[in-house]
Design a protein around this motif. Structure first.
Motif, PDB file in Angstrom:
ATOM      1  N   ARG A   1       0.822  -1.191   0.000  1.00  0.00           N
ATOM      2  CA  ARG A   1       0.000   0.000   0.000  1.00  0.00           C
ATOM      3  C   ARG A   1       0.870   1.261   0.000  1.00  0.00           C
ATOM      4  O   ARG A   1       0.574   2.206  -0.705  1.00  0.00           O
ATOM      5  CB  ARG A   1      -0.906  -0.036   1.221  1.00  0.00           C
ATOM      6  N   GLN A   2       1.932   1.271   0.759  1.00  0.00           N
ATOM      7  CA  GLN A   2       2.812   2.438   0.810  1.00  0.00           C
ATOM      8  C   GLN A   2       3.442   2.704  -0.552  1.00  0.00           C
ATOM      9  O   GLN A   2       3.553   3.846  -0.976  1.00  0.00           O
ATOM     10  CB  GLN A   2       3.882   2.260   1.884  1.00  0.00           C
ATOM     11  N   GLU A   3       3.825   1.629  -1.247  1.00  0.00           N
ATOM     12  CA  GLU A   3       4.427   1.792  -2.579  1.00  0.00           C
ATOM     13  C   GLU A   3       3.436   2.417  -3.546  1.00  0.00           C
ATOM     14  O   GLU A   3       3.807   3.268  -4.356  1.00  0.00           O
ATOM     15  CB  GLU A   3       4.893   0.448  -3.121  1.00  0.00           C
ATOM     16  N   LEU A   4       2.181   2.000  -3.472  1.00  0.00           N
ATOM     17  CA  LEU A   4       1.156   2.558  -4.359  1.00  0.00           C
ATOM     18  C   LEU A   4       0.924   4.031  -4.034  1.00  0.00           C
ATOM     19  O   LEU A   4       0.784   4.857  -4.933  1.00  0.00           O
ATOM     20  CB  LEU A   4      -0.139   1.766  -4.248  1.00  0.00           C
ATOM     21  N   LYS A   5       0.890   4.355  -2.765  1.00  0.00           N
ATOM     22  CA  LYS A   5       0.707   5.754  -2.347  1.00  0.00           C
ATOM     23  C   LYS A   5       1.840   6.613  -2.898  1.00  0.00           C
ATOM     24  O   LYS A   5       1.615   7.682  -3.457  1.00  0.00           O
ATOM     25  CB  LYS A   5       0.658   5.842  -0.826  1.00  0.00           C
ATOM     26  N   GLU A   9       1.704   9.767  -5.553  1.00  0.00           N
ATOM     27  CA  GLU A   9       2.236  11.087  -5.208  1.00  0.00           C
ATOM     28  C   GLU A   9       3.286  11.541  -6.211  1.00  0.00           C
ATOM     29  O   GLU A   9       3.364  12.729  -6.543  1.00  0.00           O
ATOM     30  CB  GLU A   9       2.794  11.062  -3.783  1.00  0.00           C
ATOM     31  N   GLN A  10       4.076  10.606  -6.740  1.00  0.00           N
ATOM     32  CA  GLN A  10       5.073  10.962  -7.757  1.00  0.00           C
ATOM     33  C   GLN A  10       4.415  11.452  -9.036  1.00  0.00           C
ATOM     34  O   GLN A  10       4.998  12.217  -9.793  1.00  0.00           O
ATOM     35  CB  GLN A  10       5.982   9.775  -8.048  1.00  0.00           C
ATOM     36  N   LEU A  11       3.170  11.017  -9.258  1.00  0.00           N
ATOM     37  CA  LEU A  11       2.414  11.460 -10.427  1.00  0.00           C
ATOM     38  C   LEU A  11       1.659  12.759 -10.152  1.00  0.00           C
ATOM     39  O   LEU A  11       0.954  13.261 -11.019  1.00  0.00           O
ATOM     40  CB  LEU A  11       1.422  10.378 -10.860  1.00  0.00           C
ATOM     41  N   GLY A  12       1.794  13.277  -8.926  1.00  0.00           N
ATOM     42  CA  GLY A  12       1.148  14.533  -8.590  1.00  0.00           C
ATOM     43  C   GLY A  12      -0.162  14.381  -7.843  1.00  0.00           C
ATOM     44  O   GLY A  12      -0.862  15.366  -7.615  1.00  0.00           O
ATOM     45  N   LEU A  55      -3.543   0.601 -13.600  1.00  0.00           N
ATOM     46  CA  LEU A  55      -3.497   2.004 -14.013  1.00  0.00           C
ATOM     47  C   LEU A  55      -2.067   2.524 -13.970  1.00  0.00           C
ATOM     48  O   LEU A  55      -1.591   3.146 -14.923  1.00  0.00           O
ATOM     49  CB  LEU A  55      -4.390   2.851 -13.104  1.00  0.00           C
ATOM     50  N   LEU A  56      -1.369   2.241 -12.887  1.00  0.00           N
ATOM     51  CA  LEU A  56       0.011   2.698 -12.757  1.00  0.00           C
ATOM     52  C   LEU A  56       0.929   2.016 -13.764  1.00  0.00           C
ATOM     53  O   LEU A  56       1.826   2.642 -14.308  1.00  0.00           O
ATOM     54  CB  LEU A  56       0.509   2.457 -11.327  1.00  0.00           C
ATOM     55  N   ALA A  57       0.711   0.750 -14.042  1.00  0.00           N
ATOM     56  CA  ALA A  57       1.526   0.028 -15.008  1.00  0.00           C
ATOM     57  C   ALA A  57       1.312   0.553 -16.417  1.00  0.00           C
ATOM     58  O   ALA A  57       2.206   0.499 -17.252  1.00  0.00           O
ATOM     59  CB  ALA A  57       1.203  -1.467 -14.959  1.00  0.00           C
ATOM     60  N   LYS A  61      -0.739   9.396 -16.457  1.00  0.00           N
ATOM     61  CA  LYS A  61      -0.109  10.718 -16.566  1.00  0.00           C
ATOM     62  C   LYS A  61      -1.064  11.779 -16.079  1.00  0.00           C
ATOM     63  O   LYS A  61      -2.269  11.601 -16.053  1.00  0.00           O
ATOM     64  CB  LYS A  61       0.284  11.011 -18.004  1.00  0.00           C
ATOM     65  N   GLY A  62      -0.509  12.900 -15.717  1.00  0.00           N
ATOM     66  CA  GLY A  62      -1.331  14.032 -15.320  1.00  0.00           C
ATOM     67  C   GLY A  62      -1.481  14.125 -13.823  1.00  0.00           C
ATOM     68  O   GLY A  62      -1.157  13.213 -13.079  1.00  0.00           O
ATOM     69  N   LYS A  63      -1.968  15.264 -13.399  1.00  0.00           N
ATOM     70  CA  LYS A  63      -2.170  15.513 -11.980  1.00  0.00           C
ATOM     71  C   LYS A  63      -3.570  15.063 -11.591  1.00  0.00           C
ATOM     72  O   LYS A  63      -4.540  15.558 -12.104  1.00  0.00           O
ATOM     73  CB  LYS A  63      -1.964  16.997 -11.665  1.00  0.00           C
ATOM     74  N   LYS A  64      -3.636  14.133 -10.685  1.00  0.00           N
ATOM     75  CA  LYS A  64      -4.916  13.609 -10.243  1.00  0.00           C
ATOM     76  C   LYS A  64      -4.933  13.587  -8.732  1.00  0.00           C
ATOM     77  O   LYS A  64      -3.907  13.447  -8.099  1.00  0.00           O
ATOM     78  CB  LYS A  64      -5.140  12.194 -10.762  1.00  0.00           C
TER      79      LYS A  64
END
Length: 70
Positions: A1-5, A9-12, A55-57, A61-64
């Motif tokens: 879960r921490q990795e996904l968070k 956050e790296q994607l904004g 979704l991450l794989a 892109k973009g700020k969400k």
């Protein structure tokens, strides 16, 4: 879960623990309970952890804003 968070956050994304009318999406575990019910009542789309990983794989892109981990 921490990795996904951290990936969000790296994607904004702004990751929080609550649901509101300003929430764009809920990424919830198996026992989401009241958070999932609130998301549904507000019309917020909900996704499980597997869908988030997909979704991450796929190179999201973009700020969400992704709020509320259940």
């Amino acid at each position: 879960r921490q990795e996904l968070k951290e990936a969000l956050e790296q994607l904004g994304a702004k990751v929080t623990d609550s649901i509101s009318a300003r929430t764009h999406a809920l990424f919830a575990g198996e026992k989401a309970g009241s958070k999932l019910a609130k998301a549904k009542s507000l019309g917020v789309p909900a996704y499980d952890e597997g869908q988030l990983e997909e979704l991450l794989a796929g190179g999201a892109k973009g700020k969400k804003k992704a709020k509320a981990w259940a």
